[in-house]
Design a protein around this motif. Structure first.
Motif, PDB file in Angstrom:
ATOM      1  N   LYS A  15     -70.232  88.289 -57.685  1.00  0.00           N
ATOM      2  CA  LYS A  15     -69.249  87.600 -56.852  1.00  0.00           C
ATOM      3  C   LYS A  15     -69.020  88.354 -55.553  1.00  0.00           C
ATOM      4  O   LYS A  15     -68.957  87.758 -54.479  1.00  0.00           O
ATOM      5  CB  LYS A  15     -67.922  87.446 -57.602  1.00  0.00           C
ATOM      6  CG  LYS A  15     -67.938  86.399 -58.679  1.00  0.00           C
ATOM      7  CD  LYS A  15     -66.587  86.324 -59.363  1.00  0.00           C
ATOM      8  CE  LYS A  15     -66.636  85.400 -60.557  1.00  0.00           C
ATOM      9  NZ  LYS A  15     -65.367  85.382 -61.287  1.00  0.00           N
ATOM     10  N   GLU A  16     -68.908  89.670 -55.648  1.00  0.00           N
ATOM     11  CA  GLU A  16     -68.700  90.486 -54.454  1.00  0.00           C
ATOM     12  C   GLU A  16     -69.935  90.460 -53.557  1.00  0.00           C
ATOM     13  O   GLU A  16     -69.815  90.403 -52.334  1.00  0.00           O
ATOM     14  CB  GLU A  16     -68.332  91.914 -54.847  1.00  0.00           C
ATOM     15  CG  GLU A  16     -66.958  92.007 -55.484  1.00  0.00           C
ATOM     16  CD  GLU A  16     -66.645  93.367 -56.072  1.00  0.00           C
ATOM     17  OE1 GLU A  16     -67.455  94.296 -55.910  1.00  0.00           O
ATOM     18  OE2 GLU A  16     -65.590  93.497 -56.701  1.00  0.00           O
ATOM     19  N   GLU A  17     -71.104  90.470 -54.162  1.00  0.00           N
ATOM     20  CA  GLU A  17     -72.337  90.396 -53.384  1.00  0.00           C
ATOM     21  C   GLU A  17     -72.426  89.057 -52.663  1.00  0.00           C
ATOM     22  O   GLU A  17     -72.804  88.998 -51.487  1.00  0.00           O
ATOM     23  CB  GLU A  17     -73.551  90.593 -54.291  1.00  0.00           C
ATOM     24  CG  GLU A  17     -74.859  90.625 -53.524  1.00  0.00           C
ATOM     25  CD  GLU A  17     -76.050  90.850 -54.434  1.00  0.00           C
ATOM     26  OE1 GLU A  17     -76.919  91.626 -54.038  1.00  0.00           O
ATOM     27  OE2 GLU A  17     -76.102  90.240 -55.522  1.00  0.00           O
ATOM     28  N   ASN A  18     -72.037  87.991 -53.333  1.00  0.00           N
ATOM     29  CA  ASN A  18     -72.035  86.672 -52.698  1.00  0.00           C
ATOM     30  C   ASN A  18     -71.054  86.636 -51.525  1.00  0.00           C
ATOM     31  O   ASN A  18     -71.330  86.006 -50.507  1.00  0.00           O
ATOM     32  CB  ASN A  18     -71.711  85.580 -53.711  1.00  0.00           C
ATOM     33  CG  ASN A  18     -72.854  85.335 -54.670  1.00  0.00           C
ATOM     34  OD1 ASN A  18     -74.001  85.645 -54.377  1.00  0.00           O
ATOM     35  ND2 ASN A  18     -72.545  84.789 -55.832  1.00  0.00           N
ATOM     36  N   MET A  19     -69.922  87.321 -51.654  1.00  0.00           N
ATOM     37  CA  MET A  19     -68.956  87.386 -50.563  1.00  0.00           C
ATOM     38  C   MET A  19     -69.555  88.154 -49.387  1.00  0.00           C
ATOM     39  O   MET A  19     -69.393  87.766 -48.224  1.00  0.00           O
ATOM     40  CB  MET A  19     -67.655  88.032 -51.030  1.00  0.00           C
ATOM     41  CG  MET A  19     -66.574  88.028 -49.975  1.00  0.00           C
ATOM     42  SD  MET A  19     -66.132  86.378 -49.347  1.00  0.00           S
ATOM     43  CE  MET A  19     -65.404  85.664 -50.791  1.00  0.00           C
ATOM     44  N   MET A  20     -70.281  89.230 -49.669  1.00  0.00           N
ATOM     45  CA  MET A  20     -70.938  89.996 -48.617  1.00  0.00           C
ATOM     46  C   MET A  20     -71.944  89.113 -47.883  1.00  0.00           C
ATOM     47  O   MET A  20     -72.011  89.123 -46.650  1.00  0.00           O
ATOM     48  CB  MET A  20     -71.639  91.221 -49.231  1.00  0.00           C
ATOM     49  CG  MET A  20     -72.432  92.062 -48.246  1.00  0.00           C
ATOM     50  SD  MET A  20     -74.195  91.659 -48.089  1.00  0.00           S
ATOM     51  CE  MET A  20     -74.761  91.757 -49.763  1.00  0.00           C
ATOM     52  N   ILE A  21     -72.701  88.337 -48.611  1.00  0.00           N
ATOM     53  CA  ILE A  21     -73.695  87.450 -48.006  1.00  0.00           C
ATOM     54  C   ILE A  21     -73.000  86.399 -47.146  1.00  0.00           C
ATOM     55  O   ILE A  21     -73.458  86.078 -46.040  1.00  0.00           O
ATOM     56  CB  ILE A  21     -74.580  86.806 -49.096  1.00  0.00           C
ATOM     57  CG1 ILE A  21     -75.396  87.885 -49.817  1.00  0.00           C
ATOM     58  CG2 ILE A  21     -75.500  85.751 -48.496  1.00  0.00           C
ATOM     59  CD1 ILE A  21     -76.068  87.420 -51.091  1.00  0.00           C
ATOM     60  N   LEU A  22     -71.888  85.879 -47.613  1.00  0.00           N
ATOM     61  CA  LEU A  22     -71.128  84.894 -46.842  1.00  0.00           C
ATOM     62  C   LEU A  22     -70.597  85.506 -45.553  1.00  0.00           C
ATOM     63  O   LEU A  22     -70.657  84.887 -44.486  1.00  0.00           O
ATOM     64  CB  LEU A  22     -69.984  84.310 -47.677  1.00  0.00           C
ATOM     65  CG  LEU A  22     -69.096  83.293 -46.974  1.00  0.00           C
ATOM     66  CD1 LEU A  22     -69.906  82.109 -46.460  1.00  0.00           C
ATOM     67  CD2 LEU A  22     -68.000  82.822 -47.922  1.00  0.00           C
ATOM     68  N   VAL A  23     -70.092  86.726 -45.621  1.00  0.00           N
ATOM     69  CA  VAL A  23     -69.599  87.414 -44.416  1.00  0.00           C
ATOM     70  C   VAL A  23     -70.748  87.570 -43.417  1.00  0.00           C
ATOM     71  O   VAL A  23     -70.587  87.297 -42.218  1.00  0.00           O
ATOM     72  CB  VAL A  23     -68.981  88.787 -44.778  1.00  0.00           C
ATOM     73  CG1 VAL A  23     -68.725  89.621 -43.534  1.00  0.00           C
ATOM     74  CG2 VAL A  23     -67.693  88.591 -45.575  1.00  0.00           C
ATOM     75  N   PHE A  24     -71.916  87.970 -43.894  1.00  0.00           N
ATOM     76  CA  PHE A  24     -73.089  88.102 -43.032  1.00  0.00           C
ATOM     77  C   PHE A  24     -73.450  86.759 -42.407  1.00  0.00           C
ATOM     78  O   PHE A  24     -73.650  86.661 -41.191  1.00  0.00           O
ATOM     79  CB  PHE A  24     -74.275  88.658 -43.832  1.00  0.00           C
ATOM     80  CG  PHE A  24     -75.602  88.471 -43.150  1.00  0.00           C
ATOM     81  CD1 PHE A  24     -75.932  89.222 -42.032  1.00  0.00           C
ATOM     82  CD2 PHE A  24     -76.516  87.534 -43.615  1.00  0.00           C
ATOM     83  CE1 PHE A  24     -77.157  89.045 -41.395  1.00  0.00           C
ATOM     84  CE2 PHE A  24     -77.731  87.352 -42.988  1.00  0.00           C
ATOM     85  CZ  PHE A  24     -78.053  88.107 -41.867  1.00  0.00           C
ATOM     86  N   ALA A  25     -73.527  85.724 -43.220  1.00  0.00           N
ATOM     87  CA  ALA A  25     -73.917  84.404 -42.721  1.00  0.00           C
ATOM     88  C   ALA A  25     -72.926  83.891 -41.678  1.00  0.00           C
ATOM     89  O   ALA A  25     -73.328  83.375 -40.632  1.00  0.00           O
ATOM     90  CB  ALA A  25     -74.036  83.415 -43.882  1.00  0.00           C
ATOM     91  N   GLN A  26     -71.628  84.058 -41.943  1.00  0.00           N
ATOM     92  CA  GLN A  26     -70.629  83.571 -40.998  1.00  0.00           C
ATOM     93  C   GLN A  26     -70.673  84.376 -39.702  1.00  0.00           C
ATOM     94  O   GLN A  26     -70.534  83.819 -38.614  1.00  0.00           O
ATOM     95  CB  GLN A  26     -69.228  83.612 -41.609  1.00  0.00           C
ATOM     96  CG  GLN A  26     -68.184  82.904 -40.747  1.00  0.00           C
ATOM     97  CD  GLN A  26     -68.470  81.417 -40.621  1.00  0.00           C
ATOM     98  OE1 GLN A  26     -68.531  80.694 -41.603  1.00  0.00           O
ATOM     99  NE2 GLN A  26     -68.668  80.953 -39.397  1.00  0.00           N
ATOM    100  N   TRP A  27     -70.882  85.676 -39.793  1.00  0.00           N
ATOM    101  CA  TRP A  27     -71.013  86.501 -38.596  1.00  0.00           C
ATOM    102  C   TRP A  27     -72.160  85.982 -37.738  1.00  0.00           C
ATOM    103  O   TRP A  27     -72.034  85.865 -36.523  1.00  0.00           O
ATOM    104  CB  TRP A  27     -71.232  87.966 -38.981  1.00  0.00           C
ATOM    105  CG  TRP A  27     -71.377  88.872 -37.803  1.00  0.00           C
ATOM    106  CD1 TRP A  27     -70.371  89.501 -37.106  1.00  0.00           C
ATOM    107  CD2 TRP A  27     -72.601  89.246 -37.153  1.00  0.00           C
ATOM    108  NE1 TRP A  27     -70.903  90.248 -36.081  1.00  0.00           N
ATOM    109  CE2 TRP A  27     -72.270  90.103 -36.084  1.00  0.00           C
ATOM    110  CE3 TRP A  27     -73.944  88.939 -37.382  1.00  0.00           C
ATOM    111  CZ2 TRP A  27     -73.233  90.659 -35.242  1.00  0.00           C
ATOM    112  CZ3 TRP A  27     -74.901  89.489 -36.536  1.00  0.00           C
ATOM    113  CH2 TRP A  27     -74.540  90.339 -35.488  1.00  0.00           C
ATOM    114  N   CYS A  28     -73.286  85.675 -38.387  1.00  0.00           N
ATOM    115  CA  CYS A  28     -74.445  85.147 -37.654  1.00  0.00           C
ATOM    116  C   CYS A  28     -74.099  83.825 -36.970  1.00  0.00           C
ATOM    117  O   CYS A  28     -74.396  83.645 -35.778  1.00  0.00           O
ATOM    118  CB  CYS A  28     -75.628  84.944 -38.604  1.00  0.00           C
ATOM    119  SG  CYS A  28     -76.390  86.460 -39.202  1.00  0.00           S
TER     120      CYS A  28
END
Length: 102
Positions: A15-28
């Motif tokens: 779940k935390e890894e998925n949140m990290m990926i979401l933060v990366f995607a939104q930043w992009c």
């Protein structure tokens, strides 16, 4: 350690890894960058990352998104040991900074 505890730890990490990926995607998205292209630059052997595609489905247009500070993204990537992706992101931050100065 019990099987239930192991399962809980794995699920929490995912779940935390998925949140990290979401933060990366939104930043992009917020910086008009292609998250899949940046990810592929960092991890060329991991094309078609399903977790990234899932995260992209959850992103919002940059006009609707809150700011994702560069330092926050780099901190989250570091927390998960994504040094290669953090390197690529750092290069993009520098490139974006140069564009703003021009």
């Amino acid at each position: 350690m019990s099987k239930e505890m192991e399962d809980f730890i794995v699920q929490s990490y995912q779940k935390e890894e998925n949140m990290m990926i979401l933060v990366f995607a939104q930043w992009c998205i917020n910086h008009d960058l292609d998250p899949e292209a940046l990810y592929l630059e960092a991890y060329p052997d991991q094309a078609k990352n399903q977790a990234l595609r899932d995260a992209l489905a959850l992103t919002v247009p940059k006009e609707e998104a809150g700011e994702v500070p560069d330092e926050t993204l780099l901190g989250v990537l570091s927390l998960f040991g994504n040094d290669d992706l953090a390197f690529v992101v750092t290069q993009e931050i520098a490139r974006l900074g140069k564009q703003k100065k021009q």
